[in-house]
Design a protein around this motif. Sequence first.
Motif, PDB file in Angstrom:
ATOM      1  N   LEU A 201       0.806  -1.211   0.000  1.00 32.99           N
ATOM      2  CA  LEU A 201       0.000   0.000   0.000  1.00 32.99           C
ATOM      3  C   LEU A 201       0.844   1.267   0.000  1.00 32.99           C
ATOM      4  O   LEU A 201       0.299   2.367   0.078  1.00 32.99           O
TER       5      LEU A 201
ATOM      6  N   GLU B 163      -2.034  -7.226   3.061  1.00 38.18           N
ATOM      7  CA  GLU B 163      -3.183  -6.886   2.235  1.00 38.18           C
ATOM      8  C   GLU B 163      -3.112  -7.537   0.855  1.00 38.18           C
ATOM      9  O   GLU B 163      -4.110  -8.020   0.331  1.00 38.18           O
TER      10      GLU B 163
ATOM     11  N   ARG C 213      -8.607  -0.585   7.788  1.00 44.16           N
ATOM     12  CA  ARG C 213      -7.280  -0.370   7.213  1.00 44.16           C
ATOM     13  C   ARG C 213      -6.388   0.396   8.187  1.00 44.16           C
ATOM     14  O   ARG C 213      -5.215   0.063   8.371  1.00 44.16           O
TER      15      ARG C 213
END
Length: 616
Positions: A80, A137, A364
């Motif tokens: 990310l 993730e 998140r």
Amino acid sequence: MVGNKKGKNKASQKDLKSYFSQGSSGSSLSTHGSGVVAIVEDVPLEENVLPSVEHDEEEEQVQEGITDFNPDHIISDPGLRIPIERFYANIRDEVRRAFIAKGPTQPTGHRFPPSSDKRSFQKKWFSQYSWLEYSVEKNKAYCFYCYLFKNDRMDDKFGYDAFTKAGFSQWKNAYLALPKHVGGPSSIHNVASTSFHDFDNQRSSIKHKVSSYSKDALIKYETRLETSLGIVSYLVLQGEPFRGHDESSTSLNRGNFLELLDWYKQRNDEVKRAFDELCPKNAKMTSGTIQKELGSCCAEAITKAIKEEMGDCLFTILVDESRDISIKEQMALVVRFVNTKGEVIERFLGLKHVKDTTSEALKRALVEALSDHGLCVANLRGQGYDGASNMRGEFNGLQKIIRDENPHAHYIHCFAHQLQLVVVAVSKCSSSIEDFFEYVSLIVNSTSASCKRKDVLVHKHRLNILSKLESGQIVSGRGKQQETSLARAGDTRWGSHYKTLLRIESMWDSVIEVLEIVKQDERNPSKAGGLVQIMESFSFVFIMKMMLQILRITNELSLILQRKDQNIVQAMSLVVDVKTRLINLRSEGWEPLFEETKTFCLENDIPIPNMEDMVP
């Protein structure tokens, strides 16, 4: 022979490309014990390039660069992260320094899910390759060194973008792909690794070797650093502000940090010489930026100590909203765990800025906050939130999303918060009780609006206590009859309402006298006279006595529920006990309450209505 060598070189290039292939439909891999990878169908290099990488490069060209450093940009999950190329050159070193301080993301306690071929990431790879990172993730592997220091001006070789942008997930080829990624001494990875170690250890860099400092200057620098760090540690421990409004040399108060430094310099000649002699202007260790960095180092040291105290034990989390003075939405995170002595420990981990309060955004932010401190969701065994729908939602709430990933992370709505909600609902169910608390707020504001009124209230209360002590109505003792004043009630803590009503009851005569004084001194009509009339009514006294009994019971439960060593079994038994007491108060408490109210009214000359009269 020459043709065969060329053919072998071409095949080896295709083998390298196949290690990082994302399962193209035009080619298939066959691995054997010899480690040779054969390509069934020859696909041109241009056709087998990852479309996701091209898409990311197109997005980077469209998106603007980042000019200001923000701690929110330092994302632990490598899948990310913002590409390092998007940061402007003048802040890249600061970004790299922040990532190096966190280190590579290696969640050893995570359960690595298998891919379609039933292969999964292996935890032992972390010990073999210190640069290796794993994205929870994305379920992909990345290279920490190449992300920070890959030189785009070098000849691009296929496979290196897989460890920095697209991510590597071909686990069955990992035993070949990971060594191939490292390559030879002049490979892209090794060049990035050298840059990483030189940047991390400035003493071994060429810049440090060219510059030469005397041993005395180095000792003075260490003295300045230790002194500044000691002052920062003291201010952080005491929760004091660092900076002053005016930090110039002519200012009388330059702020806690600089003033404490000057005080220390006057009492320690070594520190004074270190700061005033042979001290470069850019190495005084007193600027606002240095103060922030030293404060951040203290915070990292504290969180590191908390993580070492926790180890790999199971834990629960407590999450709540915490909005700061700049109206920035933040998520406060607290962990609870049992140490080796069997004690329940609560530790505050930190605040996480959240731009969106949806359940997905909160999830998140929560996972990222946990990964920043080396904690994984797999060890989570309990969740504690408030009753908001985005937290407790049965289908799309934060607790449900976490339980989908870890079914052992049970959700419990905070019992103390539930109790506060019940008390608030009860106080608003009757218009008379709701009006009563509005009158209480007006009484507190009217008697404590100024220092003069507060002083008069305290003085009147002191005189009343002395007269009662002389008459024998009350007795003195250790901790009794202390100086006090009215306390303002809070909106979220109904224990403060209980304290306010107790103060009004104990300071009844003084409050009446102060309201009378306010009424006489005011030139314009005020509410003080009306408040006196309201207080000297049977209904006000009756509601005050009733709410004191109810809040006394609920406040005791609230204080017990907030204890750190309280468990769920004891909490349930306490709730049942309080419910029983409230039921008994409802069924059998009328006569004692009525007698107590009449006694109070007779003592304070408040008229008591005839209960047998007809009331319209």
